[in-house]
Design a protein around this motif. Structure first.
Motif, short mmCIF file in Angstrom:
data_model
loop_
_atom_site.label_atom_id
_atom_site.label_comp_id
_atom_site.label_asym_id
_atom_site.label_seq_id
_atom_site.Cartn_x
_atom_site.Cartn_y
_atom_site.Cartn_z
N SER A 1 0.82 -1.21 0.00
CA SER A 1 0.00 0.00 0.00
C SER A 1 0.85 1.26 0.00
N ILE A 2 2.18 1.12 0.09
CA ILE A 2 3.04 2.30 0.18
C ILE A 2 3.61 2.68 -1.17
N ALA A 3 4.13 1.67 -1.88
CA ALA A 3 4.70 1.93 -3.22
C ALA A 3 4.90 0.58 -3.90
N ASP A 4 5.20 0.62 -5.19
CA ASP A 4 5.47 -0.59 -5.96
C ASP A 4 6.92 -1.02 -5.66
N VAL A 5 7.07 -1.90 -4.66
CA VAL A 5 8.39 -2.29 -4.17
C VAL A 5 8.66 -3.74 -4.55
N THR A 6 9.88 -4.02 -5.04
CA THR A 6 10.29 -5.39 -5.31
C THR A 6 10.92 -5.93 -4.03
N VAL A 7 10.50 -7.12 -3.60
CA VAL A 7 11.04 -7.69 -2.36
C VAL A 7 11.75 -8.99 -2.68
N VAL A 8 13.02 -9.09 -2.26
CA VAL A 8 13.79 -10.32 -2.43
C VAL A 8 14.22 -10.80 -1.05
N ALA A 9 14.60 -12.08 -0.97
CA ALA A 9 15.14 -12.59 0.30
C ALA A 9 16.57 -12.11 0.45
N GLY A 10 16.92 -11.62 1.65
CA GLY A 10 18.28 -11.17 1.92
C GLY A 10 19.19 -12.33 2.25
N GLY A 11 20.44 -12.02 2.61
CA GLY A 11 21.43 -13.04 2.90
C GLY A 11 21.92 -12.95 4.34
N ALA A 12 22.96 -13.74 4.64
CA ALA A 12 23.46 -13.84 6.01
C ALA A 12 24.23 -12.58 6.41
N GLU A 13 24.88 -11.92 5.44
CA GLU A 13 25.60 -10.67 5.71
C GLU A 13 24.95 -9.56 4.91
N ARG A 14 25.11 -8.34 5.40
CA ARG A 14 24.50 -7.20 4.71
C ARG A 14 24.95 -7.15 3.24
N GLN A 15 26.23 -7.40 3.01
CA GLN A 15 26.74 -7.32 1.64
C GLN A 15 26.02 -8.31 0.71
N GLU A 16 25.72 -9.49 1.25
CA GLU A 16 25.01 -10.48 0.44
C GLU A 16 23.59 -9.98 0.15
N SER A 17 22.96 -9.37 1.14
CA SER A 17 21.62 -8.82 0.94
C SER A 17 21.65 -7.77 -0.17
N VAL A 18 22.69 -6.92 -0.17
CA VAL A 18 22.80 -5.88 -1.19
C VAL A 18 23.00 -6.52 -2.57
N SER A 19 23.88 -7.52 -2.64
CA SER A 19 24.14 -8.19 -3.93
C SER A 19 22.87 -8.83 -4.48
N LEU A 20 22.09 -9.47 -3.62
CA LEU A 20 20.86 -10.13 -4.06
C LEU A 20 19.86 -9.09 -4.59
N ALA A 21 19.79 -7.95 -3.92
CA ALA A 21 18.88 -6.89 -4.37
C ALA A 21 19.38 -6.29 -5.69
N LEU A 22 20.70 -6.10 -5.79
CA LEU A 22 21.28 -5.51 -7.00
C LEU A 22 21.02 -6.38 -8.23
N SER A 23 20.96 -7.69 -8.01
CA SER A 23 20.85 -8.62 -9.15
C SER A 23 19.52 -8.49 -9.89
N VAL A 24 18.52 -7.84 -9.30
CA VAL A 24 17.23 -7.70 -9.99
C VAL A 24 17.03 -6.31 -10.61
N VAL A 25 18.06 -5.46 -10.51
CA VAL A 25 17.92 -4.11 -11.09
C VAL A 25 18.29 -4.15 -12.57
N PRO A 26 17.41 -3.70 -13.47
CA PRO A 26 17.74 -3.71 -14.89
C PRO A 26 18.90 -2.78 -15.21
N ARG A 27 19.68 -3.19 -16.20
CA ARG A 27 20.89 -2.47 -16.56
C ARG A 27 20.63 -1.02 -16.96
N GLU A 28 19.43 -0.76 -17.53
CA GLU A 28 19.20 0.61 -18.03
C GLU A 28 19.02 1.65 -16.92
N ILE A 29 18.87 1.21 -15.68
CA ILE A 29 18.81 2.19 -14.58
C ILE A 29 20.26 2.52 -14.20
#
Ligand code: CTP
Ligand code: MG
Length: 230
Positions: free
Chosen positions: A75-103
């Motif tokens: 209800s707040i915004a169109d947000v993509t949600v992925v499962a994070g990882g054991a370390e913050r860096q892994e969570s960031v990498s997993l999120a980054l992997s779904v961002v299209p190249r044109e952004i």
């Protein structure tokens, strides 16, 4: 009301929110703990969604909470949600992997910095858009800093004028962040640290007291006070 993201914006914001919140004491994942009656993550996403050039938001949620977080944020915004990882860096990498190249611009922003103003998100994005490959918001260090050795013996006083406290959102050219994460070997450094190791210059811009990281119970009390400021 659902915020409309900017379909012509050039910024994706990754929001790592998969941490446990150990330093907050017993309770659920920190991003889902309440501040003024709403989860920290809701406060954070509302502010990210209000930043004018944001086209995509990706949240890395605790693996067991992915569905719950999707529902919470729908209800707040169109947000993509992925499962994070054991370390913050892994969570960031997993999120980054779904961002299209044109952004072209990617910001990484802790859910725990729930009161970060949209203006700070825009100022970091604008600095990257202006040609800087990596940008971090910072504040001056207020306390005197000592270097100590074994037995808590002081070795010396660090020159505070060259130190900065680092906040998020940290902003990057998409290709720079992707290359840094692909080459990452130390899971405990921040995103700018990965980029520094790759030899890319990282530039500081002024941060905000409102972007404090809500880490310990005292920070929640401070945040409760800040959110009530007119
Ligand atoms: N984070 C994450 N994935 C992890 C660890 C942390 O996405 N495996 C996120 C947290 O949810 C938080 C941000 O990274 O939004 C900054 O981390 P921190 O403030 O340390 O949060 P926690 O790790 O949850 O807290 P603690 O270290 O006290 O357990
Ligand atoms: Mg942590």
């Amino acid at each position: 009301m659902t915020a409309q993201l900017n379909a012509r914006g050039d910024v994706a914001v990754l929001v790592p929110a998969a941490g446990a919140g150990v330093r907050m004491g017993p309770g659920g994942p920190k991003a889902l703990r309440l501040l003024a009656g709403e989860p920290l993550l809701v406060h954070a996403i509302r502010r990210v969604a209000a930043a004018a050039s944001v086209r995509m938001i990706v949240v890395a949620a605790p693996a067991a909470e992915v569905e719950a977080v999707r529902e919470l944020l729908a209800s707040i915004a169109d947000v993509t949600v992925v499962a994070g990882g054991a370390e913050r860096q892994e969570s960031v990498s997993l999120a980054l992997s779904v961002v299209p190249r044109e952004i072209g611009i990617v910001l990484v922003h802790d859910a725990a910095r729930a009161l970060t103003p949209p203006q700070l998100i825009e100022s970091v994005a604008a600095a990257v858009r202006g040609g800087l490959p990596a940008v971090i918001p910072v504040l001056p260090v207020i306390d005197t800093i000592k270097e100590v050795g074994p037995g808590e013996i002081v070795h010396g006083t660090v020159d505070r004028s060259v130190l900065r406290s680092v906040q998020t959102p940290q902003g990057f050219r998409h290709d720079v962040l992707a290359a840094a994460h692909a080459a990452a070997t130390d899971p405990l450094t921040d995103d700018a640290g990965l980029v520094e190791k790759a030899g890319v210059p990282v530039t500081c811009v002024p941060g905000s007291e409102f972007a404090l990281k809500i880490t310990r119970p005292l920070d929640l009390i401070l945040a409760e006070a800040l959110i009530r400021l007119p």
